[in-house]
Design an enzyme around this catalytic site. Structure first.
Site, short mmCIF file in Angstrom:
data_model
loop_
_atom_site.label_atom_id
_atom_site.label_comp_id
_atom_site.label_asym_id
_atom_site.label_seq_id
_atom_site.Cartn_x
_atom_site.Cartn_y
_atom_site.Cartn_z
N GLU A 119 -8.08 -5.27 4.44
CA GLU A 119 -8.01 -5.60 3.21
C GLU A 119 -7.12 -5.39 2.34
O GLU A 119 -6.37 -6.31 1.72
CB GLU A 119 -7.57 -4.09 2.93
CG GLU A 119 -8.95 -2.54 3.41
CD GLU A 119 -8.91 -1.26 3.61
OE1 GLU A 119 -8.24 -0.99 5.08
OE2 GLU A 119 -8.93 -0.84 2.89
N ASN A 142 -13.54 0.25 17.71
CA ASN A 142 -12.74 0.05 18.47
C ASN A 142 -13.99 0.93 19.51
O ASN A 142 -14.08 0.78 20.95
CB ASN A 142 -11.63 0.78 18.50
CG ASN A 142 -10.40 -0.39 18.17
OD1 ASN A 142 -10.75 -1.07 18.46
ND2 ASN A 142 -10.26 0.15 16.71
N ARG A 150 -2.44 -1.93 -3.40
CA ARG A 150 -3.61 -1.39 -3.57
C ARG A 150 -3.45 -0.05 -5.02
O ARG A 150 -3.06 1.06 -4.83
CB ARG A 150 -4.13 -1.02 -1.99
CG ARG A 150 -4.79 0.05 -1.70
CD ARG A 150 -4.89 0.49 -0.52
NE ARG A 150 -6.26 1.44 -0.39
CZ ARG A 150 -6.92 2.24 1.60
NH1 ARG A 150 -6.29 2.11 2.09
NH2 ARG A 150 -8.06 2.61 1.22
N HIS A 205 -12.87 2.74 -0.59
CA HIS A 205 -13.16 2.04 0.47
C HIS A 205 -13.19 0.67 -0.07
O HIS A 205 -13.80 -0.25 0.84
CB HIS A 205 -13.91 2.54 1.87
CG HIS A 205 -12.93 3.65 3.03
ND1 HIS A 205 -13.75 4.84 3.08
CD2 HIS A 205 -11.73 3.90 2.55
CE1 HIS A 205 -12.86 5.28 3.79
NE2 HIS A 205 -11.75 4.74 3.63
N ARG A 258 -12.84 15.99 7.30
CA ARG A 258 -13.15 16.14 6.29
C ARG A 258 -15.02 16.50 6.55
O ARG A 258 -15.24 16.15 7.44
CB ARG A 258 -13.15 15.07 5.45
CG ARG A 258 -11.99 15.01 4.16
CD ARG A 258 -11.77 13.99 3.78
NE ARG A 258 -10.87 12.61 3.58
CZ ARG A 258 -10.13 11.44 3.62
NH1 ARG A 258 -11.80 11.12 2.97
NH2 ARG A 258 -9.62 10.58 4.18
N ASN A 291 0.63 -1.46 -0.14
CA ASN A 291 -0.08 -0.13 0.04
C ASN A 291 1.12 1.80 -0.13
O ASN A 291 1.48 1.84 1.17
CB ASN A 291 -1.22 -0.57 0.99
CG ASN A 291 -1.73 1.12 1.12
OD1 ASN A 291 -2.08 2.16 0.21
ND2 ASN A 291 -3.07 0.94 2.21
N HIS A 329 -17.65 2.14 7.49
CA HIS A 329 -16.02 2.19 7.33
C HIS A 329 -16.01 2.56 7.70
O HIS A 329 -16.08 4.27 7.19
CB HIS A 329 -15.41 2.00 5.90
CG HIS A 329 -13.89 1.62 5.96
ND1 HIS A 329 -12.89 0.63 6.06
CD2 HIS A 329 -12.88 2.79 6.39
CE1 HIS A 329 -11.49 1.12 6.41
NE2 HIS A 329 -11.65 2.23 6.38
P1 ADP Z 1 -7.21 4.92 8.08
O1 ADP Z 1 -8.09 4.86 7.72
O2 ADP Z 1 -5.81 5.82 8.11
O3 ADP Z 1 -6.44 2.85 7.43
P2 ADP Z 1 -7.85 3.18 10.23
O4 ADP Z 1 -8.67 2.83 10.18
O5 ADP Z 1 -7.11 2.96 11.64
O6 ADP Z 1 -7.32 4.43 10.02
O7 ADP Z 1 -9.20 4.70 11.79
C1 ADP Z 1 -8.09 5.45 12.96
C2 ADP Z 1 -9.33 5.78 13.37
O8 ADP Z 1 -9.25 4.96 14.21
C3 ADP Z 1 -8.21 6.99 14.54
O9 ADP Z 1 -7.79 8.60 13.95
C4 ADP Z 1 -9.09 7.12 15.76
O10 ADP Z 1 -9.69 8.38 15.82
C5 ADP Z 1 -9.67 5.81 15.55
N1 ADP Z 1 -9.55 4.33 16.37
C6 ADP Z 1 -8.29 3.60 16.85
N2 ADP Z 1 -8.41 3.21 18.01
C7 ADP Z 1 -9.58 3.49 18.38
C8 ADP Z 1 -9.79 3.51 20.02
N3 ADP Z 1 -9.25 2.50 20.43
N4 ADP Z 1 -11.13 3.79 20.09
C9 ADP Z 1 -11.72 4.84 19.16
N5 ADP Z 1 -11.23 5.00 18.58
C10 ADP Z 1 -10.13 4.28 18.24
#
Ligand code: ADP
Length: 418
Positions: free
Chosen positions: A394, A344, A101, A190, A251, A18, A218
């Site tokens: 992914e 999460n 990707r 996505h 955004r 990626n 997502h």
């Molecule tokens: P990307 O879209 O860059 O792949 P991710 O899917 O890893 O990023 O998502 C990142 C976001 O997930 C972070 O900005 C944060 O807001 C959120 N995040 C990560 N861990 C946690 C957690 N334990 N609890 C709540 N939100 C989380």
């Protein structure tokens, strides 16, 4: 291509790349068993000091390095994979295929595809639509071709899953010739993640991959919501670019476009509006505090009203999309949460799903609280619409497409339009 037959399946190491403008992430898989042999990332590419993180045997090795561009980052990755101390390969010839990707495949690519010069030319052409993403994606392909001559490269597009969206959902109500002349339409992004979690949800429900109607959310740094009908994307919240849809970390998501004309009259330039909508808006814009939902949840818990407002707006807009997509999916089987936030942020899932019984969603707050890091149903027993947390993967989806295409020697794995 290296490899030997294992119970009828060819064994092969597949490298997944990626390559973005500021980082190159990689996973080396042993296929078909989908075992991760090593993974890592070169981050802060183009900055004064970059960082290589390489993981093997559950141990991470961090090294400060200099990576001026994607090419440097890719070479550092290849050199690390064959290092005698922390490497995992004797020789790069052990890599059987590489999956990349690629963000934008336009209307052309309905699935993953083995890269040839025509594919490269198309990815270059669509850089016009994804100027921040397609060029580094392509640089990753070029660098891999250089270090692994003759090894098959596969491109997996974020847009491909959404090529099944019907015209009624992808057309903007603008003059039609803008679609013909500039290809202005909803593309969606996505797609690799939405496809992966929709397929997993179907599997959890014991159905075939084309036997599910779902709304997949997502929610990560970028956020998008997709309506999946009979396993195919029929609408998605991101549009011509990844700016449309629900608000995200920085955004804006959906806006009345007249706000931008109004701000132009107030003296804003096109460039400053681009920054405003992409970098200064969303959760950060409303809260004035942070783009990270974790910080905002903490601050809201301490009584910060702007943090609470940002979370409320975010959840309200997600609920609205779920409502809109429920109206075009009949019947709705499942809602899926994925991405860093979706997987999460426990309280956020509850905020979105509570009091949704009119859509057939009976939420189980206690199961939701216990869900973490793995596939879990968070709806109550007997809920007509199931709600799932499904961690996205992914890289695994790319590894599988790459393996399937290079071992079956198909031209296109047409999972979008099949
Ligand atoms: P990307 O879209 O860059 O792949 P991710 O899917 O890893 O990023 O998502 C990142 C976001 O997930 C972070 O900005 C944060 O807001 C959120 N995040 C990560 N861990 C946690 C957690 N334990 N609890 C709540 N939100 C989380």
């Amino acid at each position: 291509m290296t490899g030997c037959s294992l119970k009828g399946f060819m064994k092969m190491k597949v490298l997944v790349i990626n390559a973005g403008s500021s980082s190159v992430k990689y996973y080396l898989y042993e296929m078909p068993q989908a075992e991760v042999v090593a993974n890592g990332a070169v981050e802060r590419v183009g900055e004064a000091v970059s960082k290589l993180t390489h993981c093997r045997d559950h141990q991470a090795h961090e090294t400060p390095i200099l990576a001026l561009d994607v090419d440097d980052a890719m070479n550092l990755m290849f050199d690390t994979l064959v290092r005698s101390d922390i490497g995992v390969l004797r020789d790069l010839s052990e890599i059987g295929a590489v999956g990349h990707r690629v963000v934008h495949g336009g209307e052309e690519f309905t699935g993953s595809v083995v890269v040839d010069e025509q594919v490269v030319a198309s990815i270059e052409r669509y850089a016009d639509l994804a100027p921040l993403h397609n060029p580094p994606n392509l640089a990753g392909i070029r660098a891999a071709e250089h270090r692994l001559p003759g090894v098959s490269q596969v491109a997996c597009f974020d847009t491909a899953f959404h090529t099944t969206i019907p015209k009624v959902a992808y057309m903007y109500a603008l003059p039609y010739d803008l679609y013909e002349k500039y290809h202005i339409r909803r593309y969606g992004f996505h797609g690799i993640s939405h496809r992966y979690v929709a397929r997993r949800a179907a599997a959890i429900l014991g159905r075939g991959k084309y036997e599910i109607n779902a709304i997949t959310c997502h929610l990560g740094n970028g956020c998008s919501i997709t309506a999946v009908k009979n396993g195919h994307s029929i609408d998605t919240s991101m549009g011509f670019t990844p700016l449309e849809g629900v608000p995200m970390g920085t955004r804006s998501g959906d806006l009345d476009p007249a706000i931008l004309f109004y701000l132009v009259d107030k003296g804003y330039s096109a460039q400053s509006l681009k920054m405003l909508c992409n970098k200064d808006s969303g959760l950060l814009g409303i809260s004035g505090l942070s783009n990270d939902i974790r910080n905002l949840l903490d601050l809201a818990g301490q009584g910060n009203e702007r943090a609470a407002l940002a979370i409320d707006v975010f959840c309200y807009r997600i609920r609205k999309y779920i409502g809109a997509y429920a109206a075009v999916l009949e019947p709705l089987d499942a809602i899926v949460f994925t991405g860093g936030i979706g997987e999460n942020a426990v309280s956020l899932r509850e905020h979105v799903c509570r009091n949704m019984t009119q859509l057939g969603v009976h939420f189980d707050a206690r199961v939701n609280e216990r869900a973490g890091g793995q596939e879990t149903e968070i709806s109550a027993a007997g809920s007509p619409v199931k709600v799932f947390v499904i961690p996205t993967n992914e890289q695994l989806a790319i590894a599988k497409d790459t393996y399937d295409l290079t071992t079956r020697r198909q031209v296109v794995a047409s999972d979008g339009a099949a």
